[in-house]
Design a protein around this motif. Structure first.
Motif, PDB file in Angstrom:
ATOM      1  N   VAL A  24       0.844  -1.196   0.000  1.00  0.00           N
ATOM      2  CA  VAL A  24       0.000   0.000   0.000  1.00  0.00           C
ATOM      3  C   VAL A  24       0.878   1.244   0.000  1.00  0.00           C
ATOM      4  CG1 VAL A  24      -1.749   1.286   1.273  1.00  0.00           C
ATOM      5  CG2 VAL A  24      -1.820  -1.207   1.244  1.00  0.00           C
ATOM      6  N   GLY A  25       0.571   2.173  -0.897  1.00  0.00           N
ATOM      7  CA  GLY A  25       1.335   3.417  -0.947  1.00  0.00           C
ATOM      8  C   GLY A  25       2.324   3.488  -2.090  1.00  0.00           C
ATOM      9  N   THR A  26       2.255   2.546  -3.052  1.00  0.00           N
ATOM     10  CA  THR A  26       3.166   2.557  -4.205  1.00  0.00           C
ATOM     11  C   THR A  26       2.428   2.983  -5.466  1.00  0.00           C
ATOM     12  OG1 THR A  26       2.746   0.220  -4.677  1.00  0.00           O
ATOM     13  CG2 THR A  26       4.608   0.741  -3.241  1.00  0.00           C
ATOM     14  N   GLU A  51       6.046   6.686   4.261  1.00  0.00           N
ATOM     15  CA  GLU A  51       5.571   5.879   5.371  1.00  0.00           C
ATOM     16  C   GLU A  51       5.440   4.398   5.025  1.00  0.00           C
ATOM     17  OE1 GLU A  51       2.107   8.646   4.142  1.00  0.00           O
ATOM     18  OE2 GLU A  51       4.302   8.600   4.049  1.00  0.00           O
ATOM     19  N   ALA A  52       5.478   4.064   3.732  1.00  0.00           N
ATOM     20  CA  ALA A  52       5.447   2.662   3.311  1.00  0.00           C
ATOM     21  C   ALA A  52       6.814   2.189   2.832  1.00  0.00           C
ATOM     22  CB  ALA A  52       4.424   2.476   2.187  1.00  0.00           C
ATOM     23  N   GLY A  53       7.790   3.073   2.849  1.00  0.00           N
ATOM     24  CA  GLY A  53       9.098   2.758   2.288  1.00  0.00           C
ATOM     25  C   GLY A  53       9.844   1.675   3.042  1.00  0.00           C
ATOM     26  N   ASP A  54       9.820   1.720   4.372  1.00  0.00           N
ATOM     27  CA  ASP A  54      10.581   0.741   5.137  1.00  0.00           C
ATOM     28  C   ASP A  54      10.048  -0.671   4.919  1.00  0.00           C
ATOM     29  OD1 ASP A  54      12.698   0.327   7.225  1.00  0.00           O
ATOM     30  OD2 ASP A  54      10.994  -0.516   8.313  1.00  0.00           O
ATOM     31  N   ALA A  87      -1.605   7.578  -3.431  1.00  0.00           N
ATOM     32  CA  ALA A  87      -0.735   6.601  -2.768  1.00  0.00           C
ATOM     33  C   ALA A  87      -0.351   7.066  -1.376  1.00  0.00           C
ATOM     34  CB  ALA A  87       0.520   6.363  -3.616  1.00  0.00           C
ATOM     35  N   GLU A  88      -0.034   8.355  -1.237  1.00  0.00           N
ATOM     36  CA  GLU A  88       0.321   8.887   0.075  1.00  0.00           C
ATOM     37  C   GLU A  88      -0.861   8.856   1.027  1.00  0.00           C
ATOM     38  OE1 GLU A  88       2.078  12.735  -0.966  1.00  0.00           O
ATOM     39  OE2 GLU A  88       3.971  11.958  -0.183  1.00  0.00           O
ATOM     40  N   ALA A  89      -2.069   9.101   0.487  1.00  0.00           N
ATOM     41  CA  ALA A  89      -3.263   9.064   1.324  1.00  0.00           C
ATOM     42  C   ALA A  89      -3.566   7.643   1.807  1.00  0.00           C
ATOM     43  CB  ALA A  89      -4.461   9.625   0.553  1.00  0.00           C
ATOM     44  N   GLU A  90      -3.271   6.646   0.962  1.00  0.00           N
ATOM     45  CA  GLU A  90      -3.533   5.254   1.318  1.00  0.00           C
ATOM     46  C   GLU A  90      -2.531   4.706   2.332  1.00  0.00           C
ATOM     47  OE1 GLU A  90      -3.551   3.008  -2.328  1.00  0.00           O
ATOM     48  OE2 GLU A  90      -5.734   2.805  -2.224  1.00  0.00           O
ATOM     49  N   ALA A  91      -1.313   5.173   2.270  1.00  0.00           N
ATOM     50  CA  ALA A  91      -0.265   4.636   3.146  1.00  0.00           C
ATOM     51  C   ALA A  91      -0.578   4.967   4.597  1.00  0.00           C
ATOM     52  CB  ALA A  91       1.086   5.223   2.749  1.00  0.00           C
ATOM     53  N   PRO A  92      -0.291   4.040   5.511  1.00  0.00           N
ATOM     54  CA  PRO A  92      -0.610   4.265   6.926  1.00  0.00           C
ATOM     55  C   PRO A  92       0.326   5.278   7.565  1.00  0.00           C
ATOM     56  CG  PRO A  92       0.621   2.227   6.664  1.00  0.00           C
ATOM     57  CD  PRO A  92       0.332   2.727   5.277  1.00  0.00           C
ATOM     58  N   GLY A  93      -0.214   6.094   8.463  1.00  0.00           N
ATOM     59  CA  GLY A  93       0.607   7.044   9.205  1.00  0.00           C
ATOM     60  C   GLY A  93       0.974   8.278   8.409  1.00  0.00           C
TER      61      GLY A  93
END
Length: 312
Positions: A24-26, A51-54, A87-93
């Motif tokens: 999520v977030g890509t 926020e989904a990168g790690d 994508a940024e809106a979907e990513a957690p945090g």
């Protein structure tokens, strides 16, 4: 947003693409078959919310891409894309709260290397501070604090503890201890030269110093400031807000304490030498303690955030 450039062996490309698709977030996924020459393979490009990168980087490493191919990560300063916004809106945090552990480990590894440049900076900073303590000049003390590079190894120790990286811990401790030892010895020699030409005198060091006397007067307040500075410095590294590091550097008296100890030593003032050394150790301990606790807290909070997002 982060931009990833991946070189994948042809037989692993499908696995990599599936991993990116399910993260999520890509967005902005591009696959160029056979485009890579060294190493030979496919090139995969994508953007991912910070926020989904790690999570994505961990997955790519589990696929062995760091050994069989290549993983390159860049910050995107500007992205005009509705898909990127989605994508940024979907990513957690929140992106500002996310910690890229691999990036942090790599950055602290570089900053904690015992190099000629590192030794030069810490030695010059200590010499500037020596001038500041003898002249009782607060401006020189602040300048020396800003020049000192000691926060890099301190952050390296904190990261090594949290990430259980003994080699990084050893490298950081060597840089820290050897760096201060070399700087203090060089500053002692510099002070002897300045005394020989009449620019430093024992009377100046022993005189009332209202602007710099705090350097050899350690107390609980010094430890509290070191704790706060350690937390702020660690947050500036993990959130990529490096501007805050300047404020951290001029908040603690590590380099000035080392300088005061060196100058006092050549004049035989054991009281100032010991108290300055105590101030130095107190600041180093406070920064490392706060930095480690900050990273542990961030790791715990982010794991909870990821857990909630997966459950939902």
């Amino acid at each position: 947003m982060l931009h990833l450039r991946l070189i994948t062996p042809s037989d692993r490309t499908d696995d990599v693409v599936r991993l990116i698709d399910k993260t999520v977030g890509t967005t902005h996924l591009v696959v160029m078959e056979g485009a890579a020459r060294n190493p030979v393979g496919d090139v995969v490009l994508c953007d991912v919310a910070r926020e989904a990168g790690d999570e994505l980087l961990s997955g790519l490493q589990e696929l062995g891409l760091d050994e069989s191919g290549s993983i390159a990560v860049e910050n995107i300063d500007l992205s005009l894309s509705r898909r990127a916004d989605h994508a940024e809106a979907e990513a957690p945090g929140e992106g500002a709260d996310a910690v890229l552990w691999e990036h942090l480990t790599d950055a602290t590894h570089e900053e904690s290397t015992l190099s000629v440049t590192y030794l030069s900076f810490i030695t010059l900073a200590t010499m500037i501070a020596a001038c500041g303590v003898v002249l009782d000049n607060a401006i020189l003390i602040v300048g020396a604090m800003a020049v000192g590079p000691e926060f890099g190894p301190l952050a390296g120790v904190c990261t090594a503890i949290v990430q259980r990286a003994p080699r990084l811990a050893l490298r950081s401790l060597v840089a820290l201890l050897v760096g201060f030892a070399v700087a203090m010895v060089a500053t002692a020699g510099f002070s002897l030269f300045m005394d020989a030409v009449g620019l430093f005198t024992e009377g100046q060091l022993e005189a009332d110093r209202p602007n710099t006397g705090f350097i050899y007067a350690p107390d609980w307040f010094s430890f509290v400031v070191a704790l706060l500075a350690g937390a702020a410095g660690t947050l500036s590294l993990t959130s990529a807000k490096s501007g805050a590091l300047v404020g951290v550097a001029i908040s603690v008296t590590t380099v000035p304490a080392a300088a005061n100890a060196a100058v006092a030593l050549i004049y035989g003032d054991t009281n100032q030498t010991l108290r300055s050394s105590e101030q130095l150790l107190l600041n180093l301990l406070g920064i490392m303690l706060a930095g480690t606790l900050t990273l542990l807290t961030q790791k715990w909070l982010w794991s909870r955030q990821r857990g909630r997002s997966r459950a939902s």
